[in-house]
Design a protein around this motif. Structure first.
Motif, PDB file in Angstrom:
ATOM      1  N   VAL A 103       0.841  -1.202   0.000  1.00 56.08           N
ATOM      2  CA  VAL A 103       0.000   0.000   0.000  1.00 56.08           C
ATOM      3  C   VAL A 103       0.876   1.252   0.000  1.00 56.08           C
ATOM      4  O   VAL A 103       0.625   2.206  -0.743  1.00 56.08           O
ATOM      5  CB  VAL A 103      -0.938  -0.006   1.229  1.00 56.08           C
ATOM      6  CG1 VAL A 103      -1.705   1.290   1.304  1.00 56.08           C
ATOM      7  CG2 VAL A 103      -1.898  -1.163   1.138  1.00 56.08           C
ATOM      8  N   MET A 104       1.957   1.214   0.809  1.00 59.90           N
ATOM      9  CA  MET A 104       2.871   2.367   0.845  1.00 59.90           C
ATOM     10  C   MET A 104       3.517   2.564  -0.526  1.00 59.90           C
ATOM     11  O   MET A 104       3.633   3.695  -1.012  1.00 59.90           O
ATOM     12  CB  MET A 104       3.974   2.131   1.874  1.00 59.90           C
ATOM     13  CG  MET A 104       3.438   1.745   3.219  1.00 59.90           C
ATOM     14  SD  MET A 104       3.262   3.143   4.251  1.00 59.90           S
ATOM     15  CE  MET A 104       4.716   2.961   5.228  1.00 59.90           C
ATOM     16  N   ASP A 105       3.941   1.435  -1.136  1.00 54.70           N
ATOM     17  CA  ASP A 105       4.568   1.525  -2.460  1.00 54.70           C
ATOM     18  C   ASP A 105       3.606   2.140  -3.462  1.00 54.70           C
ATOM     19  O   ASP A 105       3.989   2.979  -4.275  1.00 54.70           O
ATOM     20  CB  ASP A 105       4.981   0.136  -2.948  1.00 54.70           C
ATOM     21  CG  ASP A 105       6.199  -0.371  -2.213  1.00 54.70           C
ATOM     22  OD1 ASP A 105       6.853   0.462  -1.577  1.00 54.70           O
ATOM     23  OD2 ASP A 105       6.479  -1.581  -2.273  1.00 54.70           O
ATOM     24  N   LEU A 106       2.348   1.674  -3.406  1.00 61.21           N
ATOM     25  CA  LEU A 106       1.337   2.198  -4.335  1.00 61.21           C
ATOM     26  C   LEU A 106       1.194   3.700  -4.156  1.00 61.21           C
ATOM     27  O   LEU A 106       1.189   4.461  -5.129  1.00 61.21           O
ATOM     28  CB  LEU A 106      -0.015   1.536  -4.066  1.00 61.21           C
ATOM     29  CG  LEU A 106      -0.302   0.210  -4.749  1.00 61.21           C
ATOM     30  CD1 LEU A 106      -1.695  -0.255  -4.378  1.00 61.21           C
ATOM     31  CD2 LEU A 106      -0.204   0.364  -6.246  1.00 61.21           C
ATOM     32  N   THR A 107       1.089   4.124  -2.898  1.00 64.79           N
ATOM     33  CA  THR A 107       0.922   5.553  -2.632  1.00 64.79           C
ATOM     34  C   THR A 107       2.122   6.333  -3.140  1.00 64.79           C
ATOM     35  O   THR A 107       1.971   7.393  -3.756  1.00 64.79           O
ATOM     36  CB  THR A 107       0.743   5.773  -1.126  1.00 64.79           C
ATOM     37  OG1 THR A 107      -0.342   4.958  -0.697  1.00 64.79           O
ATOM     38  CG2 THR A 107       0.440   7.215  -0.817  1.00 64.79           C
ATOM     39  N   ALA A 108       3.319   5.767  -2.923  1.00 67.34           N
ATOM     40  CA  ALA A 108       4.520   6.443  -3.397  1.00 67.34           C
ATOM     41  C   ALA A 108       4.505   6.549  -4.918  1.00 67.34           C
ATOM     42  O   ALA A 108       4.819   7.594  -5.490  1.00 67.34           O
ATOM     43  CB  ALA A 108       5.759   5.688  -2.929  1.00 67.34           C
TER      44      ALA A 108
END
Lengths: 487, 125
Positions: B53-58
């Motif tokens: 999820v963090m990667d996606l947001t980044a």
């Protein structure tokens, strides 16, 4: 300036209504107001419209609406099924029919007689623990007619006996050499009983206490409905499917519980998670089930344990082979399709199917093709055709159609099918599942009749009629014309 | 409830669908993003790991989507109008821009060809 008489008459109009009936009837409809004051009427609630009164349509507006999807929200108050209910209903396997009669003459398969050739042409019941194990590995399909009869029973047809001979060959090799790994592809027409033959093979393996690993539906592995992740430290990039592998481990555990419980872990597998003290294979499998992210290393470790010397032979099976002979639906990081052989589970199976890795304790690798749910795979089709031709008419071998795209990886896996020679020598061969003979048809129809599902006198004429109707004894069609179809 | 790029998504919703709810992400782009992070097409938002999820947001914050993209599109249209070009005038009038006939069937043009194209978004511009 208005005359005073006029003003008075107006005021009287509203005050004594009762005196003047004809006017009253008209004014009663309007809200009662004092003369020359509009505030009450303004603040009153708007008069409610009469129901059913709709203004006439405007000019040019279309009033006739005959389209299907545009209806007003209908009173659909039916309760929706809970999430997962529909799928559970669709996948439900029913193995009993209380209305069918118990067949008194039905004998069960048992360990001693499972591989006997005397079974040929007989209908044999499946014992309860085998049924449970088969259910655990999802060998029963919803399309098969198990729900028509009192309990699961199968016809031991010619091909089944052929398979039984292979099992026997693996168990006691003739010339006392090392254990054999036999590889077979099941082919045949639609509804000719390929999946059922696979099931019979699994059942015999269970009876003979083999270790059975079944990939119930190849489509489920390659159609990108479960999560995937790149496998670190693989030369050509491979992908693991953690959730699917964990489910598979739980199926393996459930089906082979007796063996896995009794066998201790002997090697020291490199696992990301610690094993309990004095671990058995059951503990190992449970570790993978509880931690899906560790399921692939656990599967590898379990396989290594199973192939230690002295352990039983292995039955490795898959249904729907053509799904794994093509690109899968998964995408790699640079948005290229991933070939099915790059999925670790498929790679594992395919390595054993192609003979790249043998089974050290012996065993059988079975792959059933499908005719009703089969994406095009020209390489597989060609290899199977050639192998079938070499069995039936070796002087007329079909040629590769150069206008078709060859999937070289699939071709490499199946290239043993193209080698002329008997199946035993090269290890990989095709079992062609054809129609039943008339004796076999008679035997299964007698079983239908004894179960009360077929109400007719089973004699030669009747059997021949149904056998012909079923396209020369295609067993699925035979079941359809004699049991399912009632005229 | 999972936050992707500052927006809250229901755990039962598909990742693909959630991504495509952003202005500027369609089927192709969502497919590319999901392939990049090895998310299968039928994954639900609830099954994603926190790191993913963090990667996606980044990844999304590096892309030109939502209000940035709206602003760019609107600026392009505004530039045409301010130059007084034909295309700009047609945009300002809400009529077809590329020489289509206007006798019938210009509802799409009426809907889309305006200066404030793309609306104002979930977070007001």
């Amino acid at each position: 300036m208005p005359s005073p008489i006029c003003l008075r008459s107006l005021s009287q109009l509203s005050l004594d209504r009762a005196a003047n009936v004809s006017i009253t009837s008209r004014t009663l409809l309007a809200p009662q107001t004092a003369c020359f004051s509009t505030s009450a009427a303004r603040y009153a609630a708007p008069p409610s419209k009469r129901k059913g009164m709709v203004a006439p349509p405007k000019r040019g507006e279309r009033t006739l609406n005959v389209k299907k999807g545009r209806k007003a929200p209908s009173a659909d108050t039916g309760k929706r099924p809970a999430p997962g209910d529909r799928k559970a209903m669709r996948k439900r396997i029913v193995l009993t029919n209380d209305n069918a009669l118990e067949v008194s003459s039905l004998k069960d398969l048992d360990k001693a007689t499972a591989l006997s050739e005397k079974n040929e042409g007989q209908v044999r019941g499946l014992p309860e623990q085998v049924v449970d194990a088969l259910r655990a590995v999802e060998a029963f399909k919803t399309t098969q007619g198990w729900s028509l009869f009192r309990r699961p029973a199968t016809l031991m047809r010619k091909e089944t006996i052929q398979l039984a001979k292979l099992l026997k060959e693996v168990e006691d090799p003739v010339d006392g050499q090392q254990k054999k790994t036999l590889r077979r592809v099941l082919s045949g027409d639609r509804m000719s009983g390929k999946s059922t033959l696979l099931l019979q093979g699994l059942a015999m393996a269970f009876l003979r206490d083999w270790v059975v690993i079944n990939l119930p539906e190849a489509q489920d592995i390659t159609n990108a409905h479960t999560d995937y992740a790149p496998l670190p430290s693989s030369q050509t990039q491979q992908y693991t499917q953690d959730t699917y592998t964990a489910t598979l481990l739980s199926q393996i555990l459930k089906a082979n519980l007796k063996f896995l419980e009794a066998t201790p872990v002997t090697t020291n597998p490199p696992l990301p998670l610690p094993l309990p003290a004095k671990p058995t294979l059951k503990h190992l499998a449970e570790l993978g089930i509880a931690n899906p992210e560790a399921s692939w290393p656990v599967f590898v470790a379990l396989w290594q344990e199973l192939t230690q010397p002295g352990h039983p032979p292995i039955m490795l099976a898959i249904d729907g082979l053509s799904h794994i002979m093509r690109n899968s639906e998964y995408l790699s990081a640079d948005v290229k399709p991933i070939h099915a052989h790059d999925l670790t589970l498929i790679r594992h199976f395919v390595d054993h199917l192609s003979g790249a890795k043998p089974l050290p304790n012996g065993g059988i690798v079975l792959a059933a093709t499908s005719q009703s749910n089969a994406p095009t795979s020209p390489a597989l089709d060609y290899c199977v055709q050639v192998a079938e031709a070499m069995q039936s008419h070796p002087d007329n071998i079909p040629h590769w159609n150069p206008y078709k795209n060859v999937d070289q990886r699939a071709m490499d896996v199946l290239k043993d099918l193209l080698v002329p020679g008997s199946g035993g020598a090269k290890g990989l061969d095709v079992i062609r599942v054809g129609g039943l003979s008339k004796q076999e048809a008679r035997s299964i129809m007698e079983y239908y009749a004894e179960s009360g599902m077929l109400r007719a006198k089973v004699d030669d004429g009747f059997v021949s009629e149904k056998w012909s109707l079923a396209g020369m004894g295609n067993i699925g069609e035979l079941e359809r014309v004699s049991v399912r179809l009632r005229i | 409830m999972v936050f992707i790029f500052g927006i809250n998504f229901n755990e039962a919703s598909l990742v693909k669908r959630s991504l495509e709810s952003f202005y500027g992400i369609g089927p192709k782009v969502s497919q590319r993003i999901m392939a990049r992070f090895h998310i299968h097409p039928w994954a639900k938002v609830g099954t994603l790991k926190n790191t993913t999820v963090m990667d996606l947001t980044a990844e999304l914050s590096n892309m030109k989507i939502e209000n940035d993209l709206r602003r760019e599109v609107q600026d392009n249209i505004r530039r045409l109008r301010d130059m007084g070009s034909y295309r700009g005038r047609r945009h300002a009038m809400g009529l077809p821009v590329r020489g289509q006939r206007t006798r019938t069937q210009i509802t799409t043009a009426r809907r889309l060809n305006k200066i404030e194209r793309g609306g104002t978004g979930r977070i007001q511009m």
